[in-house]
Design an enzyme around this catalytic site. Sequence first.
Site, PDB file in Angstrom:
ATOM      1  N   GLU A 162      -9.467  -3.589  -0.247  1.00  0.00           N
ATOM      2  CA  GLU A 162      -9.199  -2.788   1.039  1.00  0.00           C
ATOM      3  C   GLU A 162      -8.359  -1.391   0.683  1.00  0.00           C
ATOM      4  O   GLU A 162      -7.743  -1.413  -0.041  1.00  0.00           O
ATOM      5  CB  GLU A 162      -8.187  -3.616   1.965  1.00  0.00           C
ATOM      6  CG  GLU A 162      -7.749  -2.925   3.177  1.00  0.00           C
ATOM      7  CD  GLU A 162      -6.716  -3.826   3.794  1.00  0.00           C
ATOM      8  OE1 GLU A 162      -6.534  -3.415   5.112  1.00  0.00           O
ATOM      9  OE2 GLU A 162      -6.046  -4.712   3.148  1.00  0.00           O
ATOM     10  N   HIS A 163      -9.232  -0.401   1.229  1.00  0.00           N
ATOM     11  CA  HIS A 163      -8.596   0.673   1.051  1.00  0.00           C
ATOM     12  C   HIS A 163      -7.272   0.864   2.035  1.00  0.00           C
ATOM     13  O   HIS A 163      -7.643   0.660   3.393  1.00  0.00           O
ATOM     14  CB  HIS A 163      -9.467   1.975   1.387  1.00  0.00           C
ATOM     15  CG  HIS A 163      -9.026   3.299   1.581  1.00  0.00           C
ATOM     16  ND1 HIS A 163      -8.775   4.170   0.615  1.00  0.00           N
ATOM     17  CD2 HIS A 163      -8.518   3.853   2.567  1.00  0.00           C
ATOM     18  CE1 HIS A 163      -8.348   5.261   0.789  1.00  0.00           C
ATOM     19  NE2 HIS A 163      -7.906   5.372   2.113  1.00  0.00           N
ATOM     20  N   LEU A 164      -6.250   1.364   1.724  1.00  0.00           N
ATOM     21  CA  LEU A 164      -5.091   1.696   2.602  1.00  0.00           C
ATOM     22  C   LEU A 164      -4.645   3.033   2.601  1.00  0.00           C
ATOM     23  O   LEU A 164      -4.511   3.761   1.417  1.00  0.00           O
ATOM     24  CB  LEU A 164      -3.886   0.804   2.408  1.00  0.00           C
ATOM     25  CG  LEU A 164      -3.961  -0.826   2.523  1.00  0.00           C
ATOM     26  CD1 LEU A 164      -2.880  -1.354   2.046  1.00  0.00           C
ATOM     27  CD2 LEU A 164      -4.431  -1.118   3.737  1.00  0.00           C
ATOM     28  N   ASP A 166       5.769  -6.926 -10.536  1.00  0.00           N
ATOM     29  CA  ASP A 166       5.911  -5.372 -11.331  1.00  0.00           C
ATOM     30  C   ASP A 166       6.223  -4.385 -10.397  1.00  0.00           C
ATOM     31  O   ASP A 166       5.781  -3.485 -10.147  1.00  0.00           O
ATOM     32  CB  ASP A 166       4.557  -5.063 -11.917  1.00  0.00           C
ATOM     33  CG  ASP A 166       4.323  -3.838 -12.702  1.00  0.00           C
ATOM     34  OD1 ASP A 166       5.501  -3.548 -13.084  1.00  0.00           O
ATOM     35  OD2 ASP A 166       3.473  -3.452 -12.989  1.00  0.00           O
TER      36      ASP A 166
END
Length: 309
Positions: free
Chosen positions: A89-91, A217
């Site tokens: 998904e692009h956020l 991380d």
Amino acid sequence: MEAKLKKELGTSMLKSAGQASGGCISEGQSFDTDTGKVFVKINHKSQAKLMFDGEMASLDAILKTQTIRVPKPVKVFELDTGGCVFVMEHLDMRGLNKYSKRLGEQLADLHLHNKKQLEKVRKEQQTVGKGAGQPEGAYVDKFGFPTTTCCGYLPQENEWQDDWVTFFTQQRLQLQLNLLEESHGDREARELWARLQLKLPQFFKEAELVPALLHGDLWGGNVAESGEGPITFDPASFYGHSEFELGLTGMFGGFNSSFYSAYHDKIPKAPGFAKRNQLYQLFHYLNHWNHFGGGYRGSSISVMKDLLK
């Protein structure tokens, strides 16, 4: 790559929506598709699929807790020309600022999620007529992860262990020192480690060691925010001691006092926290030494000496 991407996503439209960082290890790019915008990471290393499969499993695990926002993973596939692609998904993200406090709260919620699941199961088992139908996998009672994950591009040994000190000693620190031995054969590091590993159990005498799902991380480059709240990405998850997460947050900046205050309001510091924090930072210094070379040797040696005082 774009023809393969269209085929794998089943989209007739694929239009570049700009370059973006894929982190220190991979390239990143956004695309508009029939079903909305996606973010695509590309990596040409031989172990790229292992790395992306671990990241996808990590995002899935964090998503299931419903505690902290991460991009929804879509698909991992290999390129015919070599290398691998991870679609998610692009956020729309910007630097973490307004939502530092909320990130601290939500990170604590992530770390407490498995413990709360365990308490819920125990409560149900104590109730007459309940407990028998408990779904498998509702909580995790060991340290590790079902999938190999990579911190940077180095694979982590996530085989399940009952004991955290054993897991952390053998599958985190010892693994890093074995890699250093192969590449550098550093005598001082070897001698310090021989002494330090005998001392490790005493650092954990007053710590509550309950498996917690970790991002794994978490540094300033892997956090951001949108208009709705904080976001984390690029995880290397496993079930470990919650304090492990805070080792890296303190090394390179990016987290202010409101983040830590909010976190420790929910998970107070246990006695011996400062020494264990150093120990967890040692893992990251060693990992950076293995990734980026001798610039991190001094910090690694210094922390080992401090822990032996």
